[in-house]
Design a protein around this motif. Structure first.
Motif, PDB file in Angstrom:
ATOM      1  N   ALA A  36       6.363  -7.306  -2.912  1.00  0.00           N
ATOM      2  CA  ALA A  36       5.047  -7.182  -2.275  1.00  0.00           C
ATOM      3  C   ALA A  36       4.072  -8.260  -2.708  1.00  0.00           C
ATOM      4  O   ALA A  36       3.149  -8.596  -1.975  1.00  0.00           O
ATOM      5  CB  ALA A  36       4.463  -5.801  -2.576  1.00  0.00           C
ATOM      6  N   GLY A  37       4.245  -8.808  -3.906  1.00  0.00           N
ATOM      7  CA  GLY A  37       3.363  -9.865  -4.382  1.00  0.00           C
ATOM      8  C   GLY A  37       1.927  -9.401  -4.465  1.00  0.00           C
ATOM      9  O   GLY A  37       1.617  -8.357  -5.033  1.00  0.00           O
ATOM     10  N   THR A  38       1.027 -10.169  -3.871  1.00  0.00           N
ATOM     11  CA  THR A  38      -0.396  -9.833  -3.894  1.00  0.00           C
ATOM     12  C   THR A  38      -0.744  -8.747  -2.879  1.00  0.00           C
ATOM     13  O   THR A  38      -1.884  -8.287  -2.837  1.00  0.00           O
ATOM     14  CB  THR A  38      -1.235 -11.081  -3.595  1.00  0.00           C
ATOM     15  OG1 THR A  38      -0.795 -11.647  -2.349  1.00  0.00           O
ATOM     16  CG2 THR A  38      -1.078 -12.121  -4.700  1.00  0.00           C
ATOM     17  N   GLY A  39       0.212  -8.377  -2.046  1.00  0.00           N
ATOM     18  CA  GLY A  39      -0.012  -7.306  -1.082  1.00  0.00           C
ATOM     19  C   GLY A  39      -0.398  -7.784   0.300  1.00  0.00           C
ATOM     20  O   GLY A  39      -0.994  -7.024   1.074  1.00  0.00           O
ATOM     21  N   PHE A  40      -0.024  -9.018   0.650  1.00  0.00           N
ATOM     22  CA  PHE A  40      -0.363  -9.552   1.973  1.00  0.00           C
ATOM     23  C   PHE A  40       0.058  -8.592   3.082  1.00  0.00           C
ATOM     24  O   PHE A  40      -0.735  -8.253   3.958  1.00  0.00           O
ATOM     25  CB  PHE A  40       0.292 -10.922   2.174  1.00  0.00           C
ATOM     26  CG  PHE A  40      -0.033 -11.564   3.491  1.00  0.00           C
ATOM     27  CD1 PHE A  40      -1.130 -12.393   3.614  1.00  0.00           C
ATOM     28  CD2 PHE A  40       0.762 -11.336   4.616  1.00  0.00           C
ATOM     29  CE1 PHE A  40      -1.443 -12.984   4.844  1.00  0.00           C
ATOM     30  CE2 PHE A  40       0.457 -11.926   5.840  1.00  0.00           C
ATOM     31  CZ  PHE A  40      -0.654 -12.748   5.954  1.00  0.00           C
ATOM     32  N   PHE A  41       1.317  -8.156   3.050  1.00  0.00           N
ATOM     33  CA  PHE A  41       1.782  -7.213   4.068  1.00  0.00           C
ATOM     34  C   PHE A  41       1.419  -5.778   3.706  1.00  0.00           C
ATOM     35  O   PHE A  41       1.111  -4.966   4.583  1.00  0.00           O
ATOM     36  CB  PHE A  41       3.290  -7.354   4.277  1.00  0.00           C
ATOM     37  CG  PHE A  41       3.664  -8.525   5.130  1.00  0.00           C
ATOM     38  CD1 PHE A  41       3.461  -8.508   6.503  1.00  0.00           C
ATOM     39  CD2 PHE A  41       4.209  -9.658   4.567  1.00  0.00           C
ATOM     40  CE1 PHE A  41       3.792  -9.596   7.297  1.00  0.00           C
ATOM     41  CE2 PHE A  41       4.543 -10.760   5.345  1.00  0.00           C
ATOM     42  CZ  PHE A  41       4.332 -10.733   6.715  1.00  0.00           C
ATOM     43  N   THR A  42       1.464  -5.441   2.449  1.00  0.00           N
ATOM     44  CA  THR A  42       1.154  -4.078   2.009  1.00  0.00           C
ATOM     45  C   THR A  42      -0.153  -3.574   2.591  1.00  0.00           C
ATOM     46  O   THR A  42      -0.224  -2.475   3.164  1.00  0.00           O
ATOM     47  CB  THR A  42       1.089  -4.017   0.479  1.00  0.00           C
ATOM     48  OG1 THR A  42       2.399  -4.219  -0.067  1.00  0.00           O
ATOM     49  CG2 THR A  42       0.557  -2.675   0.002  1.00  0.00           C
ATOM     50  N   PHE A  43      -1.214  -4.388   2.475  1.00  0.00           N
ATOM     51  CA  PHE A  43      -2.539  -3.925   2.895  1.00  0.00           C
ATOM     52  C   PHE A  43      -2.787  -4.077   4.389  1.00  0.00           C
ATOM     53  O   PHE A  43      -3.774  -3.554   4.910  1.00  0.00           O
ATOM     54  CB  PHE A  43      -3.613  -4.634   2.069  1.00  0.00           C
ATOM     55  CG  PHE A  43      -3.521  -4.288   0.607  1.00  0.00           C
ATOM     56  CD1 PHE A  43      -3.733  -2.989   0.179  1.00  0.00           C
ATOM     57  CD2 PHE A  43      -3.176  -5.251  -0.335  1.00  0.00           C
ATOM     58  CE1 PHE A  43      -3.618  -2.649  -1.163  1.00  0.00           C
ATOM     59  CE2 PHE A  43      -3.069  -4.926  -1.671  1.00  0.00           C
ATOM     60  CZ  PHE A  43      -3.287  -3.617  -2.092  1.00  0.00           C
ATOM     61  N   ARG A  44      -1.884  -4.735   5.077  1.00  0.00           N
ATOM     62  CA  ARG A  44      -1.926  -4.748   6.542  1.00  0.00           C
ATOM     63  C   ARG A  44      -1.132  -3.576   7.111  1.00  0.00           C
ATOM     64  O   ARG A  44      -1.432  -3.093   8.216  1.00  0.00           O
ATOM     65  CB  ARG A  44      -1.389  -6.079   7.063  1.00  0.00           C
ATOM     66  CG  ARG A  44      -2.376  -7.240   6.880  1.00  0.00           C
ATOM     67  CD  ARG A  44      -1.733  -8.599   7.030  1.00  0.00           C
ATOM     68  NE  ARG A  44      -2.732  -9.667   7.018  1.00  0.00           N
ATOM     69  CZ  ARG A  44      -3.292 -10.147   5.912  1.00  0.00           C
ATOM     70  NH1 ARG A  44      -2.959  -9.647   4.728  1.00  0.00           N
ATOM     71  NH2 ARG A  44      -4.199 -11.115   5.974  1.00  0.00           N
ATOM     72  N   ILE A  45      -0.142  -3.121   6.362  1.00  0.00           N
ATOM     73  CA  ILE A  45       0.646  -1.966   6.781  1.00  0.00           C
ATOM     74  C   ILE A  45      -0.094  -0.659   6.497  1.00  0.00           C
ATOM     75  O   ILE A  45      -0.006   0.296   7.275  1.00  0.00           O
ATOM     76  CB  ILE A  45       2.010  -1.970   6.063  1.00  0.00           C
ATOM     77  CG1 ILE A  45       2.857  -3.150   6.548  1.00  0.00           C
ATOM     78  CG2 ILE A  45       2.758  -0.660   6.286  1.00  0.00           C
ATOM     79  CD1 ILE A  45       4.125  -3.356   5.744  1.00  0.00           C
ATOM     80  N   SER A  46      -0.822  -0.617   5.395  1.00  0.00           N
ATOM     81  CA  SER A  46      -1.487   0.606   4.946  1.00  0.00           C
ATOM     82  C   SER A  46      -2.257   1.346   6.039  1.00  0.00           C
ATOM     83  O   SER A  46      -2.052   2.553   6.236  1.00  0.00           O
ATOM     84  CB  SER A  46      -2.408   0.284   3.768  1.00  0.00           C
ATOM     85  OG  SER A  46      -3.185   1.394   3.400  1.00  0.00           O
ATOM     86  N   PRO A  47      -3.129   0.689   6.809  1.00  0.00           N
ATOM     87  CA  PRO A  47      -3.856   1.433   7.861  1.00  0.00           C
ATOM     88  C   PRO A  47      -2.988   1.836   9.049  1.00  0.00           C
ATOM     89  O   PRO A  47      -3.396   2.680   9.854  1.00  0.00           O
ATOM     90  CB  PRO A  47      -4.944   0.442   8.295  1.00  0.00           C
ATOM     91  CG  PRO A  47      -4.426  -0.900   7.926  1.00  0.00           C
ATOM     92  CD  PRO A  47      -3.615  -0.696   6.679  1.00  0.00           C
ATOM     93  N   LEU A  48      -1.799   1.266   9.150  1.00  0.00           N
ATOM     94  CA  LEU A  48      -0.891   1.611  10.252  1.00  0.00           C
ATOM     95  C   LEU A  48      -0.112   2.890   9.961  1.00  0.00           C
ATOM     96  O   LEU A  48       0.487   3.461  10.871  1.00  0.00           O
ATOM     97  CB  LEU A  48       0.089   0.464  10.511  1.00  0.00           C
ATOM     98  CG  LEU A  48      -0.525  -0.898  10.863  1.00  0.00           C
ATOM     99  CD1 LEU A  48       0.577  -1.939  11.067  1.00  0.00           C
ATOM    100  CD2 LEU A  48      -1.413  -0.794  12.089  1.00  0.00           C
ATOM    101  N   VAL A  49      -0.110   3.325   8.694  1.00  0.00           N
ATOM    102  CA  VAL A  49       0.602   4.549   8.305  1.00  0.00           C
ATOM    103  C   VAL A  49      -0.367   5.475   7.554  1.00  0.00           C
ATOM    104  O   VAL A  49      -0.154   5.817   6.396  1.00  0.00           O
ATOM    105  CB  VAL A  49       1.849   4.230   7.448  1.00  0.00           C
ATOM    106  CG1 VAL A  49       2.906   3.533   8.288  1.00  0.00           C
ATOM    107  CG2 VAL A  49       1.497   3.359   6.241  1.00  0.00           C
ATOM    108  N   PRO A  50      -1.441   5.909   8.210  1.00  0.00           N
ATOM    109  CA  PRO A  50      -2.489   6.678   7.524  1.00  0.00           C
ATOM    110  C   PRO A  50      -2.012   7.979   6.909  1.00  0.00           C
ATOM    111  O   PRO A  50      -2.586   8.459   5.915  1.00  0.00           O
ATOM    112  CB  PRO A  50      -3.515   6.926   8.640  1.00  0.00           C
ATOM    113  CG  PRO A  50      -2.729   6.815   9.909  1.00  0.00           C
ATOM    114  CD  PRO A  50      -1.710   5.754   9.640  1.00  0.00           C
ATOM    115  N   ARG A  51      -0.945   8.561   7.470  1.00  0.00           N
ATOM    116  CA  ARG A  51      -0.418   9.804   6.907  1.00  0.00           C
ATOM    117  C   ARG A  51       0.905   9.562   6.171  1.00  0.00           C
ATOM    118  O   ARG A  51       1.593  10.518   5.803  1.00  0.00           O
ATOM    119  CB  ARG A  51      -0.234  10.844   8.027  1.00  0.00           C
ATOM    120  CG  ARG A  51      -1.530  11.179   8.742  1.00  0.00           C
ATOM    121  CD  ARG A  51      -1.437  12.444   9.568  1.00  0.00           C
ATOM    122  NE  ARG A  51      -0.410  12.384  10.596  1.00  0.00           N
ATOM    123  CZ  ARG A  51      -0.556  11.805  11.774  1.00  0.00           C
ATOM    124  NH1 ARG A  51      -1.716  11.203  12.079  1.00  0.00           N
ATOM    125  NH2 ARG A  51       0.414  11.802  12.666  1.00  0.00           N
TER     126      ARG A  51
END
Length: 267
Positions: free
Chosen positions: A122-137
């Motif tokens: 994940a590194g610094t979270g480039f994709f992590t924090f773009r995915i986060s709002p796409l999977v709210p539950r």
């Protein structure tokens, strides 16, 4: 100072025109544990037995054919050197979205609001924090083994209050994911640098839910126009061969990204 030249094919253009490999937090070095996921006793015993008798299938040790790689080969493919945390700024560079078509990638994943997604490296979270709002539950399991990367990721998580992001300690041969608990495993430009690809993918396979998917993103080896050194690319045939060795089958090949394959594998 980090030397990035090993990733790129020399080109007679202005330096800004060079395309850098976006290894999303490539797996390297020791880790501090952050919110480790629990494993069952059976899983722990299985892992202990595996460590006593290592699986060497498909591996070879011989001198590096390409100096940008290590002297270890898997199913005929030389494993590439990794990029460390010193290159973290490249993971967040302003033109990454345009170069890689990251919005296209996220759209092609077709995530559900309840999905559990593992962002490997994940590194610094480039994709992590773009995915986060796409999977709210759901949850995003942000896996890395570099403490510097995890520190940066935790800081961002706290700042933007991404409560469904779970930093996870990984190792070079195990991402420490919950058994049969992950819907989508995303690996962006990192797999070709795994020191232990067989062990990593076996652990990832075991983490997949019944309908779980592995989304493997790698620069296209078949395309000579992609200005990345050959060792940092992967062909569909090679990726398919390596995943099949662990019981994963190719179910979709998506070629809508500018320079990368998006390959979907399932059990």
């Amino acid at each position: 100072m980090l030397s990035l030249h090993r990733y790129f094919v020399p080109m007679p253009f202005h330096p800004k025109s060079l395309l850098l490999v976006s290894a999303a937090g490539l797996l390297l070095g020791p880790l501090a544990c952050t919110q480790p996921l629990t494993e069952s006793t059976a899983a722990q015993l299985t892992e202990a037995r595996r460590q006593i008798v290592p699986d060497t299938s498909g591996y070879e040790r011989r001198p590096p054919q390409d100096l940008n790689g290590i002297g270890k080969y898997y199913l005929g493919r030389q494993i590439a050197h990794v990029m460390g945390h010193e290159g973290a700024s490249w993971l967040e560079r302003a033109d990454r979205q345009q170069e890689e078509g990251t919005d296209i990638l996220l759209r092609e994943l077709k995530l559900k609001p309840t999905d559990v997604v593992a962002d490997i490296g994940a590194g610094t979270g480039f994709f992590t924090f773009r995915i986060s709002p796409l999977v709210p539950r759901g949850r995003v399991l942000a896996v890395d083994i570099q403490p510097e990367m995890l520190t940066a990721l935790r800081e961002t998580k706290d700042r933007i209050r991404a409560n469904n992001v779970v930093p996870v300690r990984g190792t070079t041969d195990n991402p420490n994911l919950p058994a049969k608990g992950v819907d989508v495993v995303l690996i962006v430009d990192a797999y070709h640098e795994f020191d232990h690809p067989r062990e990593m993918m076996r652990a990832i396979r075991n983490s997949l839910a019944p309908a779980g998917r592995v989304a493997l993103v790698e620069y296209r080896a078949e395309d000579a126009e992609v200005p990345i050194k050959r060792i940092h690319k992967m062909s569909i045939a090679q990726a398919r061969r390596e995943m099949a060795a662990l019981g994963l089958r190719l179910t979709d090949s998506i070629e809508s990204l500018p320079q990368q394959h998006l390959l979907i594998f399932q059990r």
